[in-house]
Write a protein that holds these residues in place. Structure first.
Motif, PDB file in Angstrom:
ATOM      1  N   ALA A 124      -5.434   2.638  -8.395  1.00  0.00           N
ATOM      2  CA  ALA A 124      -5.467   3.896  -7.646  1.00  0.00           C
ATOM      3  C   ALA A 124      -6.862   4.209  -7.116  1.00  0.00           C
ATOM      4  O   ALA A 124      -7.875   3.861  -7.720  1.00  0.00           O
ATOM      5  CB  ALA A 124      -4.993   5.034  -8.541  1.00  0.00           C
ATOM      6  N   ARG A 125      -6.879   4.859  -5.988  1.00  0.00           N
ATOM      7  CA  ARG A 125      -8.100   5.472  -5.470  1.00  0.00           C
ATOM      8  C   ARG A 125      -7.742   6.881  -5.026  1.00  0.00           C
ATOM      9  O   ARG A 125      -6.565   7.230  -4.877  1.00  0.00           O
ATOM     10  CB  ARG A 125      -8.681   4.681  -4.299  1.00  0.00           C
ATOM     11  N   TYR A 126      -8.769   7.715  -4.837  1.00  0.00           N
ATOM     12  CA  TYR A 126      -8.514   9.112  -4.528  1.00  0.00           C
ATOM     13  C   TYR A 126      -9.322   9.558  -3.321  1.00  0.00           C
ATOM     14  O   TYR A 126     -10.490   9.172  -3.151  1.00  0.00           O
ATOM     15  CB  TYR A 126      -8.878  10.009  -5.722  1.00  0.00           C
ATOM     16  N   LEU A 127      -8.685  10.379  -2.491  1.00  0.00           N
ATOM     17  CA  LEU A 127      -9.361  11.004  -1.362  1.00  0.00           C
ATOM     18  C   LEU A 127      -9.057  12.492  -1.374  1.00  0.00           C
ATOM     19  O   LEU A 127      -7.883  12.889  -1.438  1.00  0.00           O
ATOM     20  CB  LEU A 127      -8.884  10.404  -0.034  1.00  0.00           C
ATOM     21  N   ARG A 128     -10.122  13.292  -1.347  1.00  0.00           N
ATOM     22  CA  ARG A 128      -9.909  14.720  -1.163  1.00  0.00           C
ATOM     23  C   ARG A 128      -9.536  14.941   0.296  1.00  0.00           C
ATOM     24  O   ARG A 128     -10.247  14.490   1.201  1.00  0.00           O
ATOM     25  CB  ARG A 128     -11.170  15.506  -1.510  1.00  0.00           C
ATOM     26  N   ARG A 160       0.842  -1.196   0.000  1.00  0.00           N
ATOM     27  CA  ARG A 160       0.000   0.000   0.000  1.00  0.00           C
ATOM     28  C   ARG A 160       0.880   1.249   0.000  1.00  0.00           C
ATOM     29  O   ARG A 160       1.809   1.355   0.799  1.00  0.00           O
ATOM     30  CB  ARG A 160      -0.927   0.030   1.217  1.00  0.00           C
ATOM     31  N   LEU A 161       0.564   2.167  -0.911  1.00  0.00           N
ATOM     32  CA  LEU A 161       1.297   3.425  -1.012  1.00  0.00           C
ATOM     33  C   LEU A 161       0.294   4.568  -1.001  1.00  0.00           C
ATOM     34  O   LEU A 161      -0.604   4.630  -1.851  1.00  0.00           O
ATOM     35  CB  LEU A 161       2.119   3.468  -2.307  1.00  0.00           C
ATOM     36  N   THR A 162       0.424   5.457  -0.017  1.00  0.00           N
ATOM     37  CA  THR A 162      -0.399   6.662   0.048  1.00  0.00           C
ATOM     38  C   THR A 162       0.484   7.862  -0.254  1.00  0.00           C
ATOM     39  O   THR A 162       1.525   8.046   0.385  1.00  0.00           O
ATOM     40  CB  THR A 162      -1.038   6.821   1.440  1.00  0.00           C
ATOM     41  N   VAL A 163       0.074   8.650  -1.234  1.00  0.00           N
ATOM     42  CA  VAL A 163       0.848   9.817  -1.644  1.00  0.00           C
ATOM     43  C   VAL A 163       0.067  11.078  -1.285  1.00  0.00           C
ATOM     44  O   VAL A 163      -0.996  11.342  -1.867  1.00  0.00           O
ATOM     45  CB  VAL A 163       1.155   9.799  -3.155  1.00  0.00           C
ATOM     46  N   PHE A 164       0.573  11.834  -0.309  1.00  0.00           N
ATOM     47  CA  PHE A 164       0.028  13.159  -0.039  1.00  0.00           C
ATOM     48  C   PHE A 164       0.665  14.128  -1.037  1.00  0.00           C
ATOM     49  O   PHE A 164       1.883  14.221  -1.118  1.00  0.00           O
ATOM     50  CB  PHE A 164       0.322  13.587   1.393  1.00  0.00           C
ATOM     51  N   GLY A 165      -0.180  14.836  -1.773  1.00  0.00           N
ATOM     52  CA  GLY A 165       0.289  15.569  -2.941  1.00  0.00           C
ATOM     53  C   GLY A 165       0.111  14.694  -4.167  1.00  0.00           C
ATOM     54  O   GLY A 165       0.888  14.764  -5.112  1.00  0.00           O
ATOM     55  N   GLY A 166      -0.933  13.875  -4.138  1.00  0.00           N
ATOM     56  CA  GLY A 166      -1.129  12.854  -5.166  1.00  0.00           C
ATOM     57  C   GLY A 166      -1.490  13.377  -6.536  1.00  0.00           C
ATOM     58  O   GLY A 166      -1.494  12.603  -7.504  1.00  0.00           O
ATOM     59  N   THR A 167      -1.788  14.668  -6.678  1.00  0.00           N
ATOM     60  CA  THR A 167      -2.078  15.242  -7.990  1.00  0.00           C
ATOM     61  C   THR A 167      -0.988  16.209  -8.434  1.00  0.00           C
ATOM     62  O   THR A 167      -1.163  16.944  -9.409  1.00  0.00           O
ATOM     63  CB  THR A 167      -3.427  15.990  -7.965  1.00  0.00           C
ATOM     64  N   GLY A 168       0.123  16.222  -7.740  1.00  0.00           N
ATOM     65  CA  GLY A 168       1.182  17.181  -8.029  1.00  0.00           C
ATOM     66  C   GLY A 168       2.122  16.745  -9.129  1.00  0.00           C
ATOM     67  O   GLY A 168       2.051  15.631  -9.672  1.00  0.00           O
ATOM     68  N   ASP A 169       3.057  17.638  -9.437  1.00  0.00           N
ATOM     69  CA  ASP A 169       4.010  17.410 -10.518  1.00  0.00           C
ATOM     70  C   ASP A 169       4.924  16.225 -10.223  1.00  0.00           C
ATOM     71  O   ASP A 169       5.250  15.437 -11.121  1.00  0.00           O
ATOM     72  CB  ASP A 169       4.829  18.689 -10.731  1.00  0.00           C
ATOM     73  N   THR A 191      -3.057   5.155  -3.143  1.00  0.00           N
ATOM     74  CA  THR A 191      -4.029   6.161  -2.715  1.00  0.00           C
ATOM     75  C   THR A 191      -3.426   7.529  -2.946  1.00  0.00           C
ATOM     76  O   THR A 191      -2.351   7.842  -2.427  1.00  0.00           O
ATOM     77  CB  THR A 191      -4.388   6.009  -1.226  1.00  0.00           C
ATOM     78  N   GLY A 192      -4.106   8.336  -3.738  1.00  0.00           N
ATOM     79  CA  GLY A 192      -3.696   9.719  -3.938  1.00  0.00           C
ATOM     80  C   GLY A 192      -4.549  10.627  -3.081  1.00  0.00           C
ATOM     81  O   GLY A 192      -5.780  10.524  -3.092  1.00  0.00           O
ATOM     82  N   ALA A 193      -3.923  11.507  -2.320  1.00  0.00           N
ATOM     83  CA  ALA A 193      -4.641  12.439  -1.451  1.00  0.00           C
ATOM     84  C   ALA A 193      -4.210  13.852  -1.788  1.00  0.00           C
ATOM     85  O   ALA A 193      -3.008  14.151  -1.816  1.00  0.00           O
ATOM     86  CB  ALA A 193      -4.363  12.132   0.018  1.00  0.00           C
ATOM     87  N   SER A 194      -5.198  14.720  -2.051  1.00  0.00           N
ATOM     88  CA  SER A 194      -4.881  16.093  -2.404  1.00  0.00           C
ATOM     89  C   SER A 194      -6.105  16.969  -2.211  1.00  0.00           C
ATOM     90  O   SER A 194      -7.148  16.503  -1.745  1.00  0.00           O
ATOM     91  CB  SER A 194      -4.385  16.161  -3.860  1.00  0.00           C
ATOM     92  N   ARG A 195      -6.010  18.253  -2.589  1.00  0.00           N
ATOM     93  CA  ARG A 195      -7.084  19.208  -2.330  1.00  0.00           C
ATOM     94  C   ARG A 195      -8.153  19.236  -3.419  1.00  0.00           C
ATOM     95  O   ARG A 195      -9.233  19.766  -3.201  1.00  0.00           O
ATOM     96  CB  ARG A 195      -6.492  20.612  -2.184  1.00  0.00           C
ATOM     97  N   GLU A 231     -12.717   7.887  -9.968  1.00  0.00           N
ATOM     98  CA  GLU A 231     -12.776   7.753 -11.425  1.00  0.00           C
ATOM     99  C   GLU A 231     -11.993   8.862 -12.117  1.00  0.00           C
ATOM    100  O   GLU A 231     -11.225   8.615 -13.052  1.00  0.00           O
ATOM    101  CB  GLU A 231     -14.227   7.755 -11.895  1.00  0.00           C
ATOM    102  N   ARG A 232     -12.187  10.087 -11.641  1.00  0.00           N
ATOM    103  CA  ARG A 232     -11.457  11.218 -12.223  1.00  0.00           C
ATOM    104  C   ARG A 232      -9.959  11.059 -11.982  1.00  0.00           C
ATOM    105  O   ARG A 232      -9.140  11.378 -12.867  1.00  0.00           O
ATOM    106  CB  ARG A 232     -11.952  12.523 -11.593  1.00  0.00           C
ATOM    107  N   TYR A 233      -9.581  10.580 -10.821  1.00  0.00           N
ATOM    108  CA  TYR A 233      -8.166  10.403 -10.525  1.00  0.00           C
ATOM    109  C   TYR A 233      -7.533   9.340 -11.417  1.00  0.00           C
ATOM    110  O   TYR A 233      -6.408   9.509 -11.907  1.00  0.00           O
ATOM    111  CB  TYR A 233      -7.973  10.030  -9.050  1.00  0.00           C
ATOM    112  N   ARG A 234      -8.248   8.261 -11.646  1.00  0.00           N
ATOM    113  CA  ARG A 234      -7.714   7.221 -12.522  1.00  0.00           C
ATOM    114  C   ARG A 234      -7.547   7.733 -13.953  1.00  0.00           C
ATOM    115  O   ARG A 234      -6.573   7.387 -14.637  1.00  0.00           O
ATOM    116  CB  ARG A 234      -8.625   5.989 -12.484  1.00  0.00           C
TER     117      ARG A 234
END
Length: 463
Positions: free
Chosen positions: A78-82, A4-13, A39-43, A49-52
């Motif tokens: 991937a899954r996404y959490l705001r 399991r990998l959780t990335v804070f800043g998951g939509t960043g460069d 898991t991508g976590a960002s603002r 679905e949009r994250y994938r």
């Protein structure tokens, strides 16, 4: 191995350009299976679905060399959490799940303390690991505070202060060339080596990174962050093994041996500058102070140079020069080791003898040895160059680092005491620059940088 990998800043460069392609490379090489979850976590106000869709788009753009099925598998995992990365509830939701998790802080360093504090309340599963991009903190006191926060969260062995430079093929070959070749190791000392230039000069300008770069500058972004790591590998004593304890112990020894700079030293041995308008690779570049998002009052440097000496038996008398700059006329990214001249030349034109220079070229990756040989006449000397290109690595640098994180090998990560020692080295420079003891010079974009002064650096490789 952690799955399991959780990335804070998951939509960043960083995630788009490096982490997602690294996961695809690991999947293609057979290092990751179907159990891997991202898991991508960002603002952003997205759903999974949009994250994938975004992940698939970024993988197509930055990981086109990877097989399509590997890219598809990463996006599908991937899954996404705001999330507000400083909110304990949001942070806890992002790391929740069965089994240990690798938590990657792909965030500005200023957010690290708040995120780590929030993680204290997240009840991390046993065996979890924390990954932090460098720079680690903003100064020595900040690094110490981060280390204190991390020590209360996970064991030191579970903290990965990553630097992708250390996973580059040529950087690894700095050690390989030294330690595996008898012809080099006996002369790898101040008796034979006069100076070492560790250089990262690039034509790249700010390129929209003002939000980060204008708060950091070349000294923190490159010299404290990356080039001191290269210094450690060049100057380290041979470790017993390349295991994490032996290698990292020797790297800390190098940093501890760096002579502290006095104010007088900083004035004489450091430089800072920023670029003016100019033309680079056919493009017009505005002055740094006029770039979008830059506050000229910060007087942030885009060029930095620091000259260091090591108080050790091996290196007393050798000069180490670390230099980095942006918006320059040519890319030069290398470690150049300049050997002392021979004591006598039995030739008629001894003034033509050039010092031997061993160059570890970082981009593109290669190795060059500048020698002197016989010219057209027996009593004449002529330059001779031997070059080799490195075999491409089986994994990109971030792929190697992520694999180390997931398998639990911290050898290429920065230990806590090492991070603090690196800040100790540059702190006198930061202090003197803040008080304007060293002038902020200027150079036109597309030039060679500010005019040289004093002892000239090792000249760049002539193509």
């Amino acid at each position: 191995m952690i799955n399991r990998l959780t990335v804070f800043g998951g939509t960043g460069d960083l995630t788009a350009r490096f982490l997602l392609p690294a996961l695809a490379a690991l999947r293609a090489a057979g290092h990751l299976g179907d159990r891997m979850r991202l898991t991508g976590a960002s603002r952003e106000d997205w759903d999974t679905e949009r994250y994938r869709e975004w992940a698939a788009e970024q993988l197509g753009r930055h990981a086109g060399h990877c097989p399509g099925d590997a890219r598809e598998a990463v996006a599908a995992s991937a899954r996404y959490l705001r999330a507000d990365v400083t909110d304990p509830g949001d942070v806890a939701a992002a790391v929740a799940g069965d089994g240990p998790v690798a938590v990657y802080l792909a965030l500005p360093p200023a957010l690290f303390p708040a995120v780590i504090t929030a993680l204290h309340e997240a009840d991390l599963p046993a065996g979890s690991r924390i990954v932090l991009e460098k720079p680690f903190g903003e100064d020595l006191s900040g690094a110490r505070e981060l280390n204190r926060l991390l020590a209360g969260l996970v064991p030191e062995q579970a903290v990965f202060r990553v630097d992708h430079f250390l996973a580059m093929t040529t950087v690894q070959n700095v050690l390989g060339s030294r330690l595996a070749n008898r012809v080099l190791e006996p002369i790898w000392n101040s008796t034979h080596i006069a100076e070492v230039d560790i250089v990262w000069e690039e034509t790249l300008a700010l390129e929209g990174r003002a939000g980060y770069y204008d708060h950091v500058g070349a000294l923190k972004d490159m010299i404290q962050n990356h080039l001191l790591q290269l210094l450690c590998l060049v100057a380290t004593e041979p470790p017993i093994t390349l295991g994490e304890r032996d290698l990292r112990d020797r790297k800390v020894d190098v940093l501890r041996s760096v002579r502290s700079l006095t104010e007088h030293d900083v004035v004489r041995r450091t430089r800072r500058a920023r670029y003016l308008p100019g033309r680079v690779a056919g493009r017009d570049i505005p002055a740094y102070a006029d770039e979008d998002g830059v506050d000229p009052r910060r007087r942030t440097e885009t060029f930095a140079e620091v000259e260091l000496e090591l108080d050790s038996w091996r290196w007393a008398g050798t000069r180490f020069r670390l230099r980095s700059g942006k918006a320059l006329g040519a890319d030069r990214k290398e470690v150049a080791v300049r050997f002392r001249s021979v004591p006598h030349l039995p030739f008629g034109h001894s003034e033509e003898a050039l010092p031997n220079v061993l160059r570890f070229q970082l981009e593109p990756e290669g190795l060059t040895l500048d020698l002197t040989g016989i010219g057209a006449h027996a009593d004449e000397l002529a330059p001779l160059s031997l070059s080799a290109r490195m075999e491409p690595a089986d994994l990109p640098a971030y792929g190697r680092l992520l694999l180390d994180v997931l398998t639990g090998d911290p050898a290429l990560s920065i230990r806590g005491d090492e991070a603090e020692e690196a800040w100790r080295v540059v702190e006198p420079v930061l202090s003197a620059w803040e008080r304007d003891l060293v002038p902020l010079e200027e150079y036109p974009a597309g030039s060679d940088g500010p005019p040289a002064r004093g002892n000239a650096a090792v000249p760049p490789l002539t193509e």
